[in-house]
Scaffold this motif. Sequence first.
Motif, PDB file in Angstrom:
ATOM      1  N   MET A 215     -42.917-100.742  26.609  1.00 60.39           N
ATOM      2  CA  MET A 215     -42.275-100.589  25.304  1.00 60.39           C
ATOM      3  C   MET A 215     -42.679 -99.276  24.653  1.00 60.39           C
ATOM      4  SD  MET A 215     -40.173-101.596  23.041  1.00 60.39           S
ATOM      5  CE  MET A 215     -39.776-103.306  23.435  1.00 60.39           C
ATOM      6  N   ALA A 216     -43.947 -98.901  24.753  1.00 57.67           N
ATOM      7  CA  ALA A 216     -44.390 -97.635  24.170  1.00 57.67           C
ATOM      8  C   ALA A 216     -43.684 -96.458  24.837  1.00 57.67           C
ATOM      9  CB  ALA A 216     -45.904 -97.496  24.302  1.00 57.67           C
ATOM     10  N   ALA A 217     -43.560 -96.504  26.162  1.00 57.16           N
ATOM     11  CA  ALA A 217     -42.901 -95.421  26.889  1.00 57.16           C
ATOM     12  C   ALA A 217     -41.416 -95.334  26.530  1.00 57.16           C
ATOM     13  CB  ALA A 217     -43.075 -95.617  28.396  1.00 57.16           C
ATOM     14  N   ALA A 218     -40.758 -96.473  26.399  1.00 58.69           N
ATOM     15  CA  ALA A 218     -39.338 -96.488  26.044  1.00 58.69           C
ATOM     16  C   ALA A 218     -39.124 -95.918  24.641  1.00 58.69           C
ATOM     17  CB  ALA A 218     -38.784 -97.906  26.133  1.00 58.69           C
ATOM     18  N   CYS A 219     -39.994 -96.289  23.711  1.00 60.79           N
ATOM     19  CA  CYS A 219     -39.883 -95.764  22.349  1.00 60.79           C
ATOM     20  C   CYS A 219     -40.159 -94.265  22.320  1.00 60.79           C
ATOM     21  CB  CYS A 219     -40.837 -96.504  21.411  1.00 60.79           C
ATOM     22  SG  CYS A 219     -40.328 -98.203  21.040  1.00 60.79           S
ATOM     23  N   ASN A 220     -41.142 -93.822  23.081  1.00 63.58           N
ATOM     24  CA  ASN A 220     -41.430 -92.387  23.153  1.00 63.58           C
ATOM     25  C   ASN A 220     -40.216 -91.615  23.651  1.00 63.58           C
ATOM     26  OD1 ASN A 220     -44.070 -92.457  22.211  1.00 63.58           O
ATOM     27  ND2 ASN A 220     -44.965 -92.685  24.245  1.00 63.58           N
ATOM     28  N   ALA A 221     -39.587 -92.140  24.694  1.00 60.95           N
ATOM     29  CA  ALA A 221     -38.413 -91.466  25.249  1.00 60.95           C
ATOM     30  C   ALA A 221     -37.271 -91.438  24.236  1.00 60.95           C
ATOM     31  CB  ALA A 221     -37.973 -92.158  26.538  1.00 60.95           C
ATOM     32  N   ALA A 222     -37.051 -92.560  23.555  1.00 58.05           N
ATOM     33  CA  ALA A 222     -35.975 -92.618  22.566  1.00 58.05           C
ATOM     34  C   ALA A 222     -36.237 -91.656  21.413  1.00 58.05           C
ATOM     35  CB  ALA A 222     -35.818 -94.047  22.056  1.00 58.05           C
ATOM     36  N   LEU A 223     -37.479 -91.584  20.945  1.00 55.04           N
ATOM     37  CA  LEU A 223     -37.822 -90.669  19.855  1.00 55.04           C
ATOM     38  C   LEU A 223     -37.631 -89.213  20.268  1.00 55.04           C
ATOM     39  CD1 LEU A 223     -41.003 -92.468  18.487  1.00 55.04           C
ATOM     40  CD2 LEU A 223     -38.880 -92.086  17.211  1.00 55.04           C
ATOM     41  N   ALA A 224     -37.818 -88.943  21.547  1.00 57.48           N
ATOM     42  CA  ALA A 224     -37.629 -87.582  22.063  1.00 57.48           C
ATOM     43  C   ALA A 224     -36.169 -87.277  22.367  1.00 57.48           C
ATOM     44  CB  ALA A 224     -38.479 -87.392  23.317  1.00 57.48           C
ATOM     45  N   GLY A 225     -35.277 -88.257  22.149  1.00 57.22           N
ATOM     46  CA  GLY A 225     -33.861 -88.056  22.426  1.00 57.22           C
ATOM     47  C   GLY A 225     -33.496 -88.159  23.887  1.00 57.22           C
ATOM     48  N   GLU A 226     -34.411 -88.703  24.691  1.00 55.58           N
ATOM     49  CA  GLU A 226     -34.170 -88.848  26.131  1.00 55.58           C
ATOM     50  C   GLU A 226     -33.506 -90.198  26.393  1.00 55.58           C
ATOM     51  OE1 GLU A 226     -38.084 -88.376  27.698  1.00 55.58           O
ATOM     52  OE2 GLU A 226     -38.246 -86.274  27.065  1.00 55.58           O
ATOM     53  N   GLY A 227     -32.204 -90.247  26.117  1.00 54.83           N
ATOM     54  CA  GLY A 227     -31.483 -91.508  26.156  1.00 54.83           C
ATOM     55  C   GLY A 227     -31.486 -92.179  27.513  1.00 54.83           C
ATOM     56  N   ASP A 228     -31.268 -91.426  28.574  1.00 51.89           N
ATOM     57  CA  ASP A 228     -31.208 -92.031  29.907  1.00 51.89           C
ATOM     58  C   ASP A 228     -32.547 -92.671  30.274  1.00 51.89           C
ATOM     59  OD1 ASP A 228     -28.593 -91.236  30.153  1.00 51.89           O
ATOM     60  OD2 ASP A 228     -29.030 -89.491  31.424  1.00 51.89           O
ATOM     61  N   GLU A 229     -33.635 -91.970  30.016  1.00 51.87           N
ATOM     62  CA  GLU A 229     -34.949 -92.510  30.352  1.00 51.87           C
ATOM     63  C   GLU A 229     -35.289 -93.704  29.464  1.00 51.87           C
ATOM     64  OE1 GLU A 229     -38.871 -92.843  32.068  1.00 51.87           O
ATOM     65  OE2 GLU A 229     -36.852 -92.262  32.707  1.00 51.87           O
TER      66      GLU A 229
END
Length: 295
Positions: A215-229
């Motif tokens: 969950m932390a990794a998914a949120c980090n990716a979303a906050l960075a705008g990395e939608g696919d990841e």
Amino acid sequence: MDIRGSIVALVTPMHADGSVDWERLRKLVDWHVAEGTHAIVAVGTTGESATLGFEEHDLVIREIISAAAGRIPVIAGTGANSTEEAIRLTRDAQRAGADACLLVTPYYNKPTQEGLYQHYLAIAREVDIPQILYNVPGRTACDMLPETVERLSKVPNIVGIKEATGNLDRARELMERCSPDFMLYSGDDATAIDFILLGGHGNVSVTANVVPGTMAAACNAALAGEGDEARRLNAQMEALHRVLFVESNPIPVKWALYEMGRIDRGIRLPLTPLSAPAQERVRQTLRECGLLEVK
């Protein structure tokens, strides 16, 4: 206040007799810090706030703050359907050293929108700590509308909202109405990553109790705008998002953590242990997610 990312709505571990398991509570905090969880909500809905007495409520918050030891922020759940009680709990959390407080809309008594405004305004005026609104009409029978949130967002120490409707159109409206520095958190795991990708700041999560690192990794990716990841990581949790609500929260997530060996089986009435048919559903999902050995 600038808390972003995966914010676990932490369970309150209990012994089989329903008493709080302080040792397991401290171990859960350590685990979340190690796994990269960005913040902890202490004694929210998932933490069984409704069945902890005032003294216990304060003790659990203090213990989580002590265990976190400044490593990650702690947001104390201090909402109540009595304004006076909410003020008391919020003041106690401030004295204990909480970084912020999360205040659910008053439940059962069904206030008007003006009543909601006056309720939150009174708490904000009485206690000078960052405060986060919490809208979850599916549990409270009270829906705080975007126009009320907009009014409250102008109160200096009301800094954000946990919006748990799962309605992304609602999220968009809040983003349009409120200033960019007003923190917007999802309270719905199934839609949280899309919420963050729209411009939200984080997710107050039940699922993070079970898979904090993912969950932390998914949120980090979303906050960075990395939608696919972000969506790739979220796909690994989608079955959990569903099964952890097969019965009322926190029944399934506490049972899942018990199966994983993280906590004892304790839960307090009127909540009851997970039913046998649901146990098999949760167990199978945990196995599929690699959280239990396949036998």
